[in-house]
Write a protein that holds these residues in place. Structure first.
Motif, PDB file in Angstrom:
ATOM      1  N   ILE A 134       0.852  -1.197   0.000  1.00 23.13           N
ATOM      2  CA  ILE A 134       0.000   0.000   0.000  1.00 23.13           C
ATOM      3  C   ILE A 134       0.886   1.244   0.000  1.00 23.13           C
ATOM      4  N   GLU A 135       0.454   2.253  -0.750  1.00 22.14           N
ATOM      5  CA  GLU A 135       1.190   3.519  -0.803  1.00 22.14           C
ATOM      6  C   GLU A 135       0.237   4.668  -0.510  1.00 22.14           C
ATOM      7  N   ILE A 136       0.804   5.757   0.032  1.00 21.14           N
ATOM      8  CA  ILE A 136       0.047   7.000   0.260  1.00 21.14           C
ATOM      9  C   ILE A 136       0.766   8.110  -0.481  1.00 21.14           C
ATOM     10  N   LYS A 137       0.036   8.832  -1.321  1.00 23.50           N
ATOM     11  CA  LYS A 137       0.621   9.917  -2.083  1.00 23.50           C
ATOM     12  C   LYS A 137      -0.482  10.909  -2.441  1.00 23.50           C
ATOM     13  N   ASN A 138      -0.161  12.208  -2.288  1.00 25.74           N
ATOM     14  CA  ASN A 138      -1.150  13.254  -2.596  1.00 25.74           C
ATOM     15  C   ASN A 138      -2.460  13.033  -1.851  1.00 25.74           C
ATOM     16  N   ALA A 139      -2.362  12.566  -0.596  1.00 23.98           N
ATOM     17  CA  ALA A 139      -3.522  12.318   0.262  1.00 23.98           C
ATOM     18  C   ALA A 139      -4.460  11.256  -0.309  1.00 23.98           C
ATOM     19  N   GLU A 140      -3.915  10.395  -1.162  1.00 25.20           N
ATOM     20  CA  GLU A 140      -4.651   9.253  -1.703  1.00 25.20           C
ATOM     21  C   GLU A 140      -3.938   7.967  -1.279  1.00 25.20           C
ATOM     22  N   VAL A 141      -4.726   6.978  -0.882  1.00 26.18           N
ATOM     23  CA  VAL A 141      -4.173   5.695  -0.429  1.00 26.18           C
ATOM     24  C   VAL A 141      -4.569   4.647  -1.467  1.00 26.18           C
ATOM     25  N   TYR A 142      -3.572   3.891  -1.984  1.00 25.76           N
ATOM     26  CA  TYR A 142      -3.894   2.946  -3.052  1.00 25.76           C
ATOM     27  C   TYR A 142      -3.013   1.701  -2.963  1.00 25.76           C
ATOM     28  N   HIS A 143      -3.536   0.636  -3.602  1.00 23.61           N
ATOM     29  CA  HIS A 143      -2.809  -0.628  -3.703  1.00 23.61           C
ATOM     30  C   HIS A 143      -1.836  -0.509  -4.875  1.00 23.61           C
ATOM     31  N   LYS A 144      -0.557  -0.747  -4.631  1.00 23.52           N
ATOM     32  CA  LYS A 144       0.464  -0.492  -5.645  1.00 23.52           C
ATOM     33  C   LYS A 144       0.229  -1.277  -6.928  1.00 23.52           C
ATOM     34  N   SER A 145      -0.161  -2.538  -6.796  1.00 28.34           N
ATOM     35  CA  SER A 145      -0.337  -3.356  -8.004  1.00 28.34           C
ATOM     36  C   SER A 145      -1.753  -3.276  -8.568  1.00 28.34           C
ATOM     37  N   ASN A 146      -2.642  -2.609  -7.838  1.00 25.53           N
ATOM     38  CA  ASN A 146      -4.015  -2.425  -8.316  1.00 25.53           C
ATOM     39  C   ASN A 146      -4.453  -1.007  -7.953  1.00 25.53           C
ATOM     40  N   PRO A 147      -3.903   0.018  -8.637  1.00 23.25           N
ATOM     41  CA  PRO A 147      -4.131   1.417  -8.263  1.00 23.25           C
ATOM     42  C   PRO A 147      -5.597   1.832  -8.253  1.00 23.25           C
ATOM     43  N   SER A 148      -6.458   1.084  -8.892  1.00 22.37           N
ATOM     44  CA  SER A 148      -7.870   1.455  -8.867  1.00 22.37           C
ATOM     45  C   SER A 148      -8.491   1.216  -7.488  1.00 22.37           C
ATOM     46  N   ARG A 149      -7.819   0.390  -6.723  1.00 17.59           N
ATOM     47  CA  ARG A 149      -8.288   0.163  -5.344  1.00 17.59           C
ATOM     48  C   ARG A 149      -7.679   1.260  -4.475  1.00 17.59           C
ATOM     49  N   ARG A 150      -8.479   2.278  -4.170  1.00 16.96           N
ATOM     50  CA  ARG A 150      -7.949   3.433  -3.450  1.00 16.96           C
ATOM     51  C   ARG A 150      -9.019   4.094  -2.608  1.00 16.96           C
ATOM     52  N   ILE A 151      -8.546   4.813  -1.585  1.00 12.24           N
ATOM     53  CA  ILE A 151      -9.418   5.602  -0.720  1.00 12.24           C
ATOM     54  C   ILE A 151      -8.701   6.911  -0.402  1.00 12.24           C
ATOM     55  N   PRO A 152      -9.425   7.953  -0.063  1.00  7.79           N
ATOM     56  CA  PRO A 152      -8.761   9.187   0.352  1.00  7.79           C
ATOM     57  C   PRO A 152      -8.127   9.018   1.732  1.00  7.79           C
ATOM     58  N   PHE A 153      -7.137   9.833   2.012  1.00 11.66           N
ATOM     59  CA  PHE A 153      -6.403   9.700   3.270  1.00 11.66           C
ATOM     60  C   PHE A 153      -7.311   9.916   4.476  1.00 11.66           C
ATOM     61  N   ASP A 154      -8.275  10.843   4.376  1.00 11.20           N
ATOM     62  CA  ASP A 154      -9.129  11.092   5.534  1.00 11.20           C
ATOM     63  C   ASP A 154      -9.963   9.861   5.890  1.00 11.20           C
ATOM     64  N   LYS A 155     -10.305   9.053   4.893  1.00 13.83           N
ATOM     65  CA  LYS A 155     -11.038   7.818   5.188  1.00 13.83           C
ATOM     66  C   LYS A 155     -10.111   6.827   5.892  1.00 13.83           C
ATOM     67  N   LEU A 156      -8.855   6.731   5.461  1.00 13.28           N
ATOM     68  CA  LEU A 156      -7.891   5.868   6.149  1.00 13.28           C
ATOM     69  C   LEU A 156      -7.752   6.296   7.604  1.00 13.28           C
ATOM     70  N   ALA A 157      -7.693   7.620   7.852  1.00 17.06           N
ATOM     71  CA  ALA A 157      -7.568   8.108   9.226  1.00 17.06           C
ATOM     72  C   ALA A 157      -8.753   7.652  10.067  1.00 17.06           C
ATOM     73  N   LYS A 158      -9.962   7.722   9.504  1.00 14.96           N
ATOM     74  CA  LYS A 158     -11.147   7.281  10.249  1.00 14.96           C
ATOM     75  C   LYS A 158     -11.089   5.781  10.521  1.00 14.96           C
ATOM     76  N   ILE A 159     -10.711   5.004   9.497  1.00 17.19           N
ATOM     77  CA  ILE A 159     -10.603   3.553   9.684  1.00 17.19           C
ATOM     78  C   ILE A 159      -9.627   3.240  10.814  1.00 17.19           C
ATOM     79  N   ALA A 160      -8.455   3.921  10.790  1.00 16.55           N
ATOM     80  CA  ALA A 160      -7.421   3.641  11.783  1.00 16.55           C
ATOM     81  C   ALA A 160      -7.853   4.082  13.175  1.00 16.55           C
ATOM     82  N   CYS A 161      -8.397   5.297  13.290  1.00 12.68           N
ATOM     83  CA  CYS A 161      -8.739   5.828  14.607  1.00 12.68           C
ATOM     84  C   CYS A 161      -9.955   5.123  15.222  1.00 12.68           C
ATOM     85  N   TYR A 162     -10.842   4.554  14.359  1.00  9.95           N
ATOM     86  CA  TYR A 162     -12.038   3.905  14.871  1.00  9.95           C
ATOM     87  C   TYR A 162     -11.938   2.385  14.847  1.00  9.95           C
ATOM     88  N   SER A 163     -10.784   1.839  14.494  1.00  9.73           N
ATOM     89  CA  SER A 163     -10.658   0.386  14.411  1.00  9.73           C
ATOM     90  C   SER A 163     -10.794  -0.245  15.797  1.00  9.73           C
TER      91      SER A 163
END
Length: 770
Positions: free
Chosen positions: A560-589
Motif C-alpha cells: 500500500i502507498e500514500i501519495k497526494n492524500a490518496e491511499v492505493y494498492h500499488k499493483s491495483n491502483p484502482s483500489r484506493r481511498i482518500p487519506f481522511d477515510k484511512l484516518a477514520k478507519i485507523a482511529c475507529y478500528s
C-alpha cells in the motif's frame, strides 16, 4: 531520481498569514494582569571594582515594587562549559565592560522603572582597562578575570602533518595579517521576556529565544528548581543569528527574580540602543595566516595564529574558537595544517556566536591569501581553485580531511564551474571596466560551512506526529523557527513522508511543558536534525496506518502507498481511498486507536575534539562558490555592489523559496560586514549604538542576486538536505573583497573595506585621481 509531491515545491510559509496580517505575537506583545516592568541599571565605566550599591532612593520612589542586585543571586554564574561559567546575572565584585548591568528594578510602568535606575548609587573604584586583544595577552596587562591572569579565556594548539617541512619545500610561502570587524546581528526585535514566578514555585516565561531550552536550563540552575518547574513558551521570534537570542541576558534573570520578590508578572524589553551597546556581538579577530604553495599552485600547508577579542566574559567562545580552526581544511585539499588560537578577555562588550560562527574569519583570510598567491604565480583565480578543490566523493565513499572531518558529498567543483559559465564571470572581461570615476571588478570565492552543528551535552532532536481522525496532522517538535522558515520545512518533510498535503499539517510552537527538549536553532542544524526526527516520526505514523489498512484489505502493508492524500494498492491502483477515510478507519478500528508517530535524531556521539581539533563539527558540510560585481568610485572610495551569483551545494533544497531567501539574506549580511559594519569603540564605549550610525545594507543597497542550486543529495540529511544559509554568509566577504581588488588593483586585508580605507590605499599606491 525519486519524484516528490511536496519536497521541492514553492509553498507559502506556514506562519506567513499570521505575520503579514499582524497576528503574530512577539515577546514584547505579551502581558498579564498586574504586570510590572523591569529596567536594568548599568554602570558607565569599562572596568571598576564595585564598593557599594545603594538602592534605597530607588526603593522609596512611588511605583517601585522591588529592586534586585547581585547578592540576590547568591554568586550564581553561567557559561558554555563547567570551567568557563564566569558570567553573573548582575555584576558582583566588579564590572568588566562598559554599561554592564548592576541592578534591576520592577515598577508599575517603564518610566518609573527608568527613573528608579537613575536613583541607584554605585560607589566604585575605577581600574586600569585593556581594549586591544593583542595587548590583553601581553605580560603586565590589566587582568579582567583573576582565574585567567594572562587574560586568555580559550586557547587551542593543533598540529596536523609537518607544516615546517612543507613550508621549506614550498615554491612560494606568504604571511599576512588579516582582521575582521566587530559586528552585530541586526535583528529588529531586541531581547524581551515576560516572566511569572507563580506561588506554587514554578517559572513561566515568554522569551525571545532562538534556543529556548538553553534558557530553560539557565533558569533551573539559577533559581535551583527542577526542570519540570520551568516553562518556556516560545513567541514568534523577530530574527536571531546567534548572540543574545541564543543565550540569556541580565533582564531575563532580573525579571524572574523580581517576579519572585513581588508575586507579580514582570516584563522587560531592551531598547535597541541598549542591545547595540551591551548585547553579545561577533568577535573581531586578528588572523596571522601563513600559506605555502607549489609552483603549480597546489596548497602545501597552512598555519593560522588567531587572536580574538572576546570582551568581558567567555560565553560560548570555546565553540567559537574550535569552529574558527576546524573548518580551515575545507573546501580545499590541505596536507599540512597548524592552528594556534587565543581568545582574549578585554574590557569590551562580550563576543559570542553569530551566523557563520567562527568560520567567517579564517575562511576570509585563507581565501584572500590564496588569490594573492595565485596572482604572484600568474595562475587564474578559477584554475587555482579547481586545482585545490576537493572532489565529490563517489556514492558510498568518504573524503577525510587531515583533521578527520568526513565528507560524503561535496559540490564545490561543480559550483565553481557553474559560476564560470554564468554571464557575470564569463563576460566580465567584455563588460566596461571604467565609467567616469567608477572602476568595476568581478571577484570570486569558494567556501564551506557545517550543517547539523554539534556542541557539548544534549544533541538529540525529537518529534511526534499525531493523526487526527479527519485526516489532518499535528506536528510537534522542540525546534525553534527564529525567522529562517524551519517550521515550513519540517511541515513539508512530514507531509512528504506521510503522503499527505502540506496544508493538512498543523505545526505547534515550542512550549517546554509539552514539546520535546531540543538543542536549539544554531549551526544550521534544524532542517538536518529536527528534520530527521520529523521524517522518522512521520514514517512511524505511516507504518501504523498501513498496518491497520493491510489487515482491513487483507494485503501486506508494503503493498500500500500514500501519495497526494490518496491511499492505493500499488499493483491495483484502482483500489484506493482518500487519506481522511484511512484516518477514520485507523482511529475507529476495534475499540479505537491513537496514531502517534515518534522520531528521534542524534549522532554517534563522540566528544568534540576541542583540545586536538579532530572529528566532525556537524553531520555534513555545505559548499558555496560566489561571484560579485563591484563598482568603486576612485575619487570617493564608495563601493556599490551590483550583482551576486551564488552556486550553493545544500544537498537538496527542500523548500526552494526558503533556501533562496536564506542564501540571499546570508550574502547581504556578509556584504554588510565586508564593506560597512563595524562598532566604533572608544575605551570600551560603543560610539555608534544606533542603526543611524551603525551602517548596515539598506534595501536599496541589495544587489541583484541569482542563486543556483548544486544538487548532491547528501545521504545523511532528510531527503538529501544539508545546510542552506550560513554558507553564503561565509562566501560573501572574500568575494566582495576580491571584486574590489579587481576594480582597484589593491588587496585589502581588514574588514570592513570602507571608503576611507580605499581612498587611503589609493593615495598610498599613487592611484587616487585627485
Amino acid at each position: 531520481m525519486k519524484e516528490y509531491t511536496v519536497i521541492g515545491q514553492r509553498v507559502p510559509r506556514i506562519d506567513g498569514r499570521q505575520k503579514v496580517m499582524g497576528q503574530a505575537k512577539y515577546a514584547a506583545d505579551y502581558s498579564l494582569p498586574g504586570m510590572l516592568f523591569c529596567k536594568v541599571a548599568r554602570l558607565p565605566v569599562a572596568h571598576a571594582r564595585i564598593l557599594n550599591i545603594d538602592t534605597s532612593k530607588a526603593e522609596r520612589l512611588p511605583g517601585v515594587k522591588a529592586v534586585v542586585t547581585a547578592k540576590d543571586f547568591n554568586g550564581w554564574t553561567w557559561g558554555f562549559m563547567a570551567n568557563t561559567r564566569d558570567e553573573p546575572p548582575l555584576a558582583m565584585d566588579k564590572v568588566r565592560y562598559y554599561m554592564e548591568a548592576v541592578a534591576g528594578v520592577a515598577a508599575i510602568d517603564e518610566d518609573i522603572a527608568e527613573e528608579a535606575c537613575d536613583l541607584i548609587k554605585v560607589d566604585y573604584e575605577e581600574l586600569p582597562a585593556v581594549f586591544d586583544p593583542e595587548e590583553a595577552i601581553q605580560e603586565g596587562a590589566p587582568v579582567v578575570h583573576d582565574y585567567r591572569p594572562n587574560n586568555v579565556s580559550v586557547e587551542y594548539h593543533w598540529n596536523f602533518g609537518d607544516v615546517e617541512k612543507a613550508f621549506a619545500e614550498s615554491h612560494l610561502v606568504r604571511e599576512d595579517r588579516f582582521r575582521t570587524s566587530r559586528a552585530t546581528k541586526g535583528y529588529l526585535e531586541p531581547p524581551a521576556s515576560l516572566a511569572w514566578y507563580d506561588p506554587a514555585g514554578s517559572i513561566t516565561v515568554w522569551a525571545a529565544k532562538q534556543s529556548p531550552y538553553f534558557h530553560y536550563r539557565h533558569l533551573a540552575a539559577c533559581f535551583e528548581l527542577p526542570l519540570s518547574k520551568i516553562r518556556v513558551i516560545q513567541p514568534f521570534i523577530g530574527g536571531g543569528f546567534g548572540g543574545t537570542k541564543n543565550d540569556s541576558v541580565a533582564g531575563d534573570f532580573c525579571a524572574v527574580m523580581l517576579s519572585k520578590m513581588t508575586g507579580k508578572p514582570v516584563k522587560f524589553i531592551y531598547a535597541q540602543e541598549e542591545e547595540l551597546t551591551v548585547s553579545k556581538r561577533r568577535h573581531s579577530m586578528i588572523v596571522y595566516n601563513k600559506m605555502g604553495m607549489s609552483k603549480d599552485g597546489l596548497i602545501t600547508a597552512i598555519q593560522s595564529r588567531v587572536i580574538a577579542d572576546g570582551g568581558g566574559y567567555t560565553a560560548v567562545s570555546p565553540l567559537t574558537m574550535y569552529l574558527t580552526g576546524c573548518c580551515t581544511p575545507l573546501p580545499y585539499k590541505l596536507p599540512h595544517y597548524k592552528y594556534d588560537c587565543y581568545r582574549a578577555f578585554t574590557n569590551n562588550p562580550i563576543c559570542a556566536a553569530m551566523r557563520g560562527h567562527g568560520v567567517t574569519h579564517t575562511r576570509f583570510a585563507c581565501e584572500i591569501q590564496m588569490e594573492m598567491m595565485a596572482e604572484e604565480l600568474g595562475i587564474d583565480p578559477v584554475e587555482i581553485r579547481m586545482r585545490n578543490a576537493i572532489d565529490n566523493p563517489k556514492t558510498g565513499e568518504i573524503y577525510r580531511t587531515i583533521n578527520d572531518m568526513t565528507l560524503k558529498t561535496c559540490g564545490i567543483k561543480e559550483a565553481i564551474q557553474t559560476l564560470v559559465r554564468d554571464p557575470l564571470w564569463a563576460q566580465k572581461d567584455k563588460a566596461p571596466k571604467q565609467d567616469g570615476s567608477v572602476s568595476y571588478g568581478v571577484g570570486m570565492s569558494a567556501t564551506s560551512y557545517l550543517g547539523g552543528a554539534r556542541q557539548l551535552g544534549h544533541q538529540s532532536c525529537a518529534a511526534t506526529v499525531r493523526i487526527c481522525e479527519d485526516g489532518t496532522v499535528n506536528l510537534i517538535t522542540g525546534a525553534t523557527d527564529c525567522g529562517q522558515g524551519s517550521d515550513t520545512v519540517l511541515a513539508m518533510i512530514a507531509a512528504e513522508e506521510l503522503g499527505v498535503r502540506y496544508q493538512d499539517i498543523d505545526f505547534k510552537m515550542v512550549d517546554s511543558a509539552y514539546t520535546p527538549v531540543d538543542p536549539g536553532s544554531y549551526g544550521s542544524r534544524v532542517t538536518v536534525l529536527a528534520g530527521q526526527a520529523v521524517q522518522t516520526a512521520a514514517a512511524d505514523a505511516k507504518k501504523q496506518l498501513l498496518d491497520i489498512l493491510g489487515r482491513e484489505w487483507k494485503v501486506s502493508p508494503g503493498e500500500i502507498e500514500i501519495k497526494n492524500a490518496e491511499v492505493y494498492h500499488k499493483s491495483n491502483p484502482s483500489r484506493r481511498i482518500p487519506f481522511d477515510k484511512l484516518a477514520k478507519i485507523a482511529c475507529y478500528s476495534g475499540s479505537g486507536a491513537v496514531i502517534i508517530g515518534k522520531g528521534y535524531s542524534g549522532y554517534g556521539i563522540e566528544p568534540l575534539g576541542f583540545e586536538n581539533g579532530r572529528g566532525n563539527a556537524g553531520t555534513s558540510f555545505s559548499f558555496t562558490a560566489q561571484t560579485t560585481r563591484a563598482g568603486v568610485d576612485m575619487e570617493t572610495g564608495h563601493v556599490t555592489i551590483s550583482d551576486f551569483v551564488i552556486a550553493h551545494d545544500c544537498g537538496r533544497p527542500l523548500n526552494p523559496i526558503g533556501a533562496e531567501s536564506q542564501n540571499e539574506g546570508g550574502a547581504v549580511q556578509g556584504m554588510g560586514q565586508a564593506i560597512y559594519e563595524d562598532f566604533i569603540m572608544d575605551r570600551g564605549k560603543t560610539l555608534n549604538p544606533t542603526f543611524l550610525d551603525y551602517k548596515m545594507p539598506r534595501s536599496t543597497d541589495v544587489p541583484n542576486i541569482k542563486v543556483i542550486d548544486i544538487i548532491t543529495d547528501d545521504p545523511d540529511g532528510p531527503f538529501g538536505a544539508k545546510e542552506a544559509s550560513e554558507g553564503s554568509h561565509v562566501s560573501a566577504p572574500p568575494s566582495v573583497v576580491a571584486a574590489i581588488h579587481d576594480a582597484t588593483g589593491i588587496w585589502f586585508k581588514e574588514q570592513p573595506v570602507t571608503a576611507a580605507k580605499i581612498v587611503a590605499a589609493l593615495k598610498e599606491k599613487g592611484k587616487w585621481p585627485r
